[in-house]
Design a protein around this motif. Sequence first.
Motif, PDB file in Angstrom:
ATOM      1  N   ALA A 102       0.819  -1.214   0.000  1.00 63.24           N
ATOM      2  CA  ALA A 102       0.000   0.000   0.000  1.00 63.24           C
ATOM      3  C   ALA A 102       0.850   1.260   0.000  1.00 63.24           C
ATOM      4  N   ASN A 103       2.009   1.220   0.639  1.00 64.46           N
ATOM      5  CA  ASN A 103       2.837   2.429   0.710  1.00 64.46           C
ATOM      6  C   ASN A 103       4.166   2.291  -0.032  1.00 64.46           C
ATOM      7  N   SER A 104       4.287   1.274  -0.884  1.00 64.72           N
ATOM      8  CA  SER A 104       5.577   1.003  -1.533  1.00 64.72           C
ATOM      9  C   SER A 104       6.062   2.178  -2.376  1.00 64.72           C
ATOM     10  N   ARG A 157      12.733  -3.135  -4.607  1.00 66.27           N
ATOM     11  CA  ARG A 157      12.776  -3.262  -6.067  1.00 66.27           C
ATOM     12  C   ARG A 157      12.507  -1.923  -6.747  1.00 66.27           C
ATOM     13  N   GLN A 158      11.555  -1.163  -6.207  1.00 59.58           N
ATOM     14  CA  GLN A 158      11.289   0.146  -6.808  1.00 59.58           C
ATOM     15  C   GLN A 158      12.488   1.071  -6.659  1.00 59.58           C
ATOM     16  N   VAL A 159      13.147   1.024  -5.513  1.00 58.19           N
ATOM     17  CA  VAL A 159      14.349   1.837  -5.324  1.00 58.19           C
ATOM     18  C   VAL A 159      15.435   1.385  -6.297  1.00 58.19           C
ATOM     19  N   PRO A 281      10.545  12.649   9.819  1.00 57.59           N
ATOM     20  CA  PRO A 281       9.808  12.090  10.965  1.00 57.59           C
ATOM     21  C   PRO A 281       8.968  10.858  10.632  1.00 57.59           C
ATOM     22  N   HIS A 282       9.632   9.767  10.216  1.00 58.07           N
ATOM     23  CA  HIS A 282       8.946   8.528   9.850  1.00 58.07           C
ATOM     24  C   HIS A 282       7.765   8.843   8.926  1.00 58.07           C
ATOM     25  N   THR A 283       8.099   9.501   7.829  1.00 57.53           N
ATOM     26  CA  THR A 283       7.072  10.054   6.951  1.00 57.53           C
ATOM     27  C   THR A 283       6.985   9.344   5.608  1.00 57.53           C
ATOM     28  N   GLY A 284       7.667   8.193   5.489  1.00 56.89           N
ATOM     29  CA  GLY A 284       7.709   7.507   4.200  1.00 56.89           C
ATOM     30  C   GLY A 284       6.347   7.206   3.621  1.00 56.89           C
ATOM     31  N   ALA A 285       5.380   6.862   4.462  1.00 54.13           N
ATOM     32  CA  ALA A 285       4.051   6.493   3.973  1.00 54.13           C
ATOM     33  C   ALA A 285       3.086   7.664   3.907  1.00 54.13           C
TER      34      ALA A 285
END
Length: 316
Positions: A102-104, A157-159, A281-285
């Motif tokens: 969902a957040n990839s 994989r996306q990275v 701040p742990h904001t990746g998603a």
Amino acid sequence: MKVLVTPTSLSRTPEDPALRRIREAGADVVLNPHGRPLSEAELIALIADVDGVVAGLDDYTARVIAAAPRLTVISRYGVGTDRVDLEAARAAGVVVTNAPGANSQSVAELTVGLMFAVARRIPRLDAAVAAGDWPRADGVELGGRRLGVIGLGEIGRQVARAGAGLGMEVHGCDPALDDDRIRELGIVPGSVDEVCRRADVLSLHVPLTPRTRHLVDARRLDLLPDGAIVVNTARGGLLDEQAAHAALEEGRLHGVAVDAYETEPPRESPLIGHPRVVATPHTGAHTAEAVHRMAQAAVGNLLDVLQGRDCRHRVV
């Protein structure tokens, strides 16, 4: 029926369509009242009569689970389950689910953005110009360098694909994939140590487990080429923050980017405030698109379990 919703990005939007789905299923919704991940004590105070949880970055310890005799399901708002005591959940008959994929895109894009931010010192240059200065900086180019990706799930994989698109030579490892499969992805396979030795930029994309805690420690930081960049957008604890600080102070790293920390908020982290560290701040998603996908997936999993349907994203 009562459902506790703790993710901060979802609790700020009480009329979110995903939350409406819960109410339409006949459940009362209790939202996180604090605007941050909840402590153990705060969870215990809220969870006693709860049937299900849409869980953010709170720690669902054995004590929390024991305080919730009606609890049927903990539905993680994201993929990681390291903040849930899975053995305690299993023993209590509590189903744990997650929302893989969902957040990839969101996390992968932040990872690439942080690579550029460290490579070109973007945050410090921006702050300097805003303060009226006109500095020059010792940036480096990513194209032509070697990218090491530890963990080749969807985000890794996306990275890797993004790195290849920038003209980087991509090296990687994943215990779930054999070398032939890694080569099929256009990635040069190797062990964790071999990837570290080759990586001008090292990016971490594995879950936090007892075996992966401090996966990148002082020894592996020493394996990196001089002037390397380390990026952790996966889980706090994968990177030994004290060892990374020492490597920065010794001038062996060009810089470090972190979005996940050993303790959050990272008030005691030696990396915070260092001139060659970019910290988020742990904001990746936290994009509008990822929040929507995670909310729909987590609520779907929750309702599947509460309403007696099979859930294909069951972890425990």
